[in-house]
Write a protein that holds these residues in place. Structure first.
Motif, PDB file in Angstrom:
ATOM      1  N   ASP A 128      33.113  46.781  42.173  1.00  0.00           N
ATOM      2  CA  ASP A 128      32.779  46.011  43.363  1.00  0.00           C
ATOM      3  C   ASP A 128      32.658  46.938  44.573  1.00  0.00           C
ATOM      4  O   ASP A 128      31.704  46.835  45.347  1.00  0.00           O
ATOM      5  CB  ASP A 128      33.827  44.931  43.599  1.00  0.00           C
ATOM      6  N   ARG A 129      33.613  47.854  44.742  1.00  0.00           N
ATOM      7  CA  ARG A 129      33.564  48.808  45.856  1.00  0.00           C
ATOM      8  C   ARG A 129      32.322  49.686  45.785  1.00  0.00           C
ATOM      9  O   ARG A 129      31.797  50.115  46.802  1.00  0.00           O
ATOM     10  CB  ARG A 129      34.817  49.682  45.874  1.00  0.00           C
ATOM     11  N   GLN A 130      31.857  49.955  44.592  1.00  0.00           N
ATOM     12  CA  GLN A 130      30.670  50.795  44.393  1.00  0.00           C
ATOM     13  C   GLN A 130      29.371  49.991  44.514  1.00  0.00           C
ATOM     14  O   GLN A 130      28.285  50.520  44.324  1.00  0.00           O
ATOM     15  CB  GLN A 130      30.714  51.471  43.021  1.00  0.00           C
ATOM     16  N   GLY A 131      29.500  48.701  44.811  1.00  0.00           N
ATOM     17  CA  GLY A 131      28.331  47.857  44.978  1.00  0.00           C
ATOM     18  C   GLY A 131      27.750  47.338  43.674  1.00  0.00           C
ATOM     19  O   GLY A 131      26.666  46.766  43.659  1.00  0.00           O
ATOM     20  N   GLN A 132      28.464  47.510  42.586  1.00  0.00           N
ATOM     21  CA  GLN A 132      28.005  47.054  41.276  1.00  0.00           C
ATOM     22  C   GLN A 132      28.648  45.696  40.966  1.00  0.00           C
ATOM     23  O   GLN A 132      29.426  45.548  40.029  1.00  0.00           O
ATOM     24  CB  GLN A 132      28.346  48.092  40.210  1.00  0.00           C
ATOM     25  N   ARG A 133      28.275  44.721  41.747  1.00  0.00           N
ATOM     26  CA  ARG A 133      28.936  43.412  41.669  1.00  0.00           C
ATOM     27  C   ARG A 133      28.652  42.675  40.364  1.00  0.00           C
ATOM     28  O   ARG A 133      29.513  41.990  39.838  1.00  0.00           O
ATOM     29  CB  ARG A 133      28.549  42.564  42.864  1.00  0.00           C
ATOM     30  N   ARG A 134      27.474  42.786  39.846  1.00  0.00           N
ATOM     31  CA  ARG A 134      27.165  42.099  38.577  1.00  0.00           C
ATOM     32  C   ARG A 134      28.026  42.644  37.445  1.00  0.00           C
ATOM     33  O   ARG A 134      28.530  41.880  36.627  1.00  0.00           O
ATOM     34  CB  ARG A 134      25.685  42.222  38.245  1.00  0.00           C
ATOM     35  N   GLU A 135      28.203  43.942  37.416  1.00  0.00           N
ATOM     36  CA  GLU A 135      29.048  44.557  36.398  1.00  0.00           C
ATOM     37  C   GLU A 135      30.508  44.155  36.605  1.00  0.00           C
ATOM     38  O   GLU A 135      31.235  43.883  35.648  1.00  0.00           O
ATOM     39  CB  GLU A 135      28.913  46.087  36.419  1.00  0.00           C
ATOM     40  N   ALA A 136      30.926  44.122  37.874  1.00  0.00           N
ATOM     41  CA  ALA A 136      32.286  43.691  38.189  1.00  0.00           C
ATOM     42  C   ALA A 136      32.507  42.253  37.739  1.00  0.00           C
ATOM     43  O   ALA A 136      33.542  41.920  37.160  1.00  0.00           O
ATOM     44  CB  ALA A 136      32.558  43.823  39.686  1.00  0.00           C
ATOM     45  N   LEU A 137      31.509  41.418  37.990  1.00  0.00           N
ATOM     46  CA  LEU A 137      31.602  40.011  37.592  1.00  0.00           C
ATOM     47  C   LEU A 137      31.755  39.883  36.078  1.00  0.00           C
ATOM     48  O   LEU A 137      32.605  39.116  35.603  1.00  0.00           O
ATOM     49  CB  LEU A 137      30.375  39.240  38.073  1.00  0.00           C
ATOM     50  N   ALA A 138      30.991  40.634  35.330  1.00  0.00           N
ATOM     51  CA  ALA A 138      31.086  40.577  33.868  1.00  0.00           C
ATOM     52  C   ALA A 138      32.488  40.958  33.401  1.00  0.00           C
ATOM     53  O   ALA A 138      33.057  40.301  32.514  1.00  0.00           O
ATOM     54  CB  ALA A 138      30.047  41.504  33.232  1.00  0.00           C
ATOM     55  N   GLY A 139      33.055  41.984  33.997  1.00  0.00           N
ATOM     56  CA  GLY A 139      34.417  42.381  33.641  1.00  0.00           C
ATOM     57  C   GLY A 139      35.443  41.328  34.008  1.00  0.00           C
ATOM     58  O   GLY A 139      36.391  41.069  33.260  1.00  0.00           O
ATOM     59  N   LEU A 140      35.258  40.716  35.168  1.00  0.00           N
ATOM     60  CA  LEU A 140      36.189  39.682  35.605  1.00  0.00           C
ATOM     61  C   LEU A 140      36.124  38.444  34.727  1.00  0.00           C
ATOM     62  O   LEU A 140      37.147  37.795  34.480  1.00  0.00           O
ATOM     63  CB  LEU A 140      35.928  39.312  37.061  1.00  0.00           C
ATOM     64  N   VAL A 141      34.945  38.109  34.245  1.00  0.00           N
ATOM     65  CA  VAL A 141      34.813  36.966  33.338  1.00  0.00           C
ATOM     66  C   VAL A 141      35.630  37.239  32.075  1.00  0.00           C
ATOM     67  O   VAL A 141      36.317  36.339  31.564  1.00  0.00           O
ATOM     68  CB  VAL A 141      33.327  36.683  33.023  1.00  0.00           C
ATOM     69  N   ARG A 142      35.606  38.460  31.608  1.00  0.00           N
ATOM     70  CA  ARG A 142      36.408  38.826  30.432  1.00  0.00           C
ATOM     71  C   ARG A 142      37.905  38.674  30.732  1.00  0.00           C
ATOM     72  O   ARG A 142      38.650  38.120  29.931  1.00  0.00           O
ATOM     73  CB  ARG A 142      36.096  40.258  30.011  1.00  0.00           C
ATOM     74  N   VAL A 143      38.310  39.157  31.880  1.00  0.00           N
ATOM     75  CA  VAL A 143      39.723  39.031  32.270  1.00  0.00           C
ATOM     76  C   VAL A 143      40.103  37.563  32.384  1.00  0.00           C
ATOM     77  O   VAL A 143      41.186  37.156  31.964  1.00  0.00           O
ATOM     78  CB  VAL A 143      40.001  39.765  33.601  1.00  0.00           C
ATOM     79  N   HIS A 144      39.188  36.760  32.932  1.00  0.00           N
ATOM     80  CA  HIS A 144      39.450  35.330  33.100  1.00  0.00           C
ATOM     81  C   HIS A 144      39.686  34.651  31.748  1.00  0.00           C
ATOM     82  O   HIS A 144      40.551  33.783  31.626  1.00  0.00           O
ATOM     83  CB  HIS A 144      38.284  34.672  33.847  1.00  0.00           C
TER      84      HIS A 144
END
Length: 173
Positions: free
Chosen positions: A24-40
């Motif tokens: 997210d800090r690197q501006g890669q929000r889509r990738e961050a979102l995919a990882g967060l969905v996994r954590v969720h």
């Protein structure tokens, strides 16, 4: 490294959260979102995950998902203020200013010691043109001698309020 941590503890949500924040800090929000969905999926009530999901979805313009995650946060942690702040941010973005104000007021009701909650309420009132008495409320809050970090936020709020109304800022005289 995070990869090693993930390899050693693949069911631990923490390294995935850290990686998502990094992305997210690197501006890669889509990738961050995919990882967060996994954590969720691993930990559906994790407050950090729900907050990050709501925030990232909002930044990506996915307001219905952002609202869904904010509501999940509230349902899982009804006594915490953070979920109501997230919900208020989403509602404000969608143009539902009255509901946003109610969410910010609930955040403040849940934890009135957090100045950020009070400021969210005041900002939303300002956005809605509800100025009467706000300067007095801010000045009263400053007289309570909040922490320096909070004083900065309050003075910034007072400055912006006075500037927007075209008045000289008495607090800085």
């Amino acid at each position: 490294t995070l990869n090693r941590w993930i390899a050693l503890a693949p069911n631990n949500p923490q390294p995935y959260l850290l990686r998502a924040r990094q992305l997210d800090r690197q501006g890669q929000r889509r990738e961050a979102l995919a990882g967060l969905v996994r954590v969720h999926r691993m930990s559906p009530e994790n407050e950090e995950t729900l907050a990050a999901l709501s925030s990232i979805c909002l930044h990506l313009g996915r307001t219905s998902e952002a609202l869904e995650y904010a509501n999940q946060f509230i349902n899982s942690h009804p006594g915490l203020d953070r979920g109501y702040l997230l919900k208020g941010d989403v509602l404000r973005t969608t143009g539902d200013y009255a509901a946003a104000l109610r969410s910010y007021e609930q955040a403040y009701a849940n934890d009135p010691r957090q100045i950020v909650n009070w400021i969210a309420v005041i900002w939303e009132k300002v956005r809605q043109g509800n100025f009467p008495g706000l300067v007095d409320q801010i000045e009263a809050m400053l007289k309570q001698r909040p922490a320096p970090r909070d004083q900065v936020q309050l003075y910034r709020l007072l400055y912006n309020l006075e500037k927007d109304r075209g008045q000289f800022i008495a607090a800085f005289q």
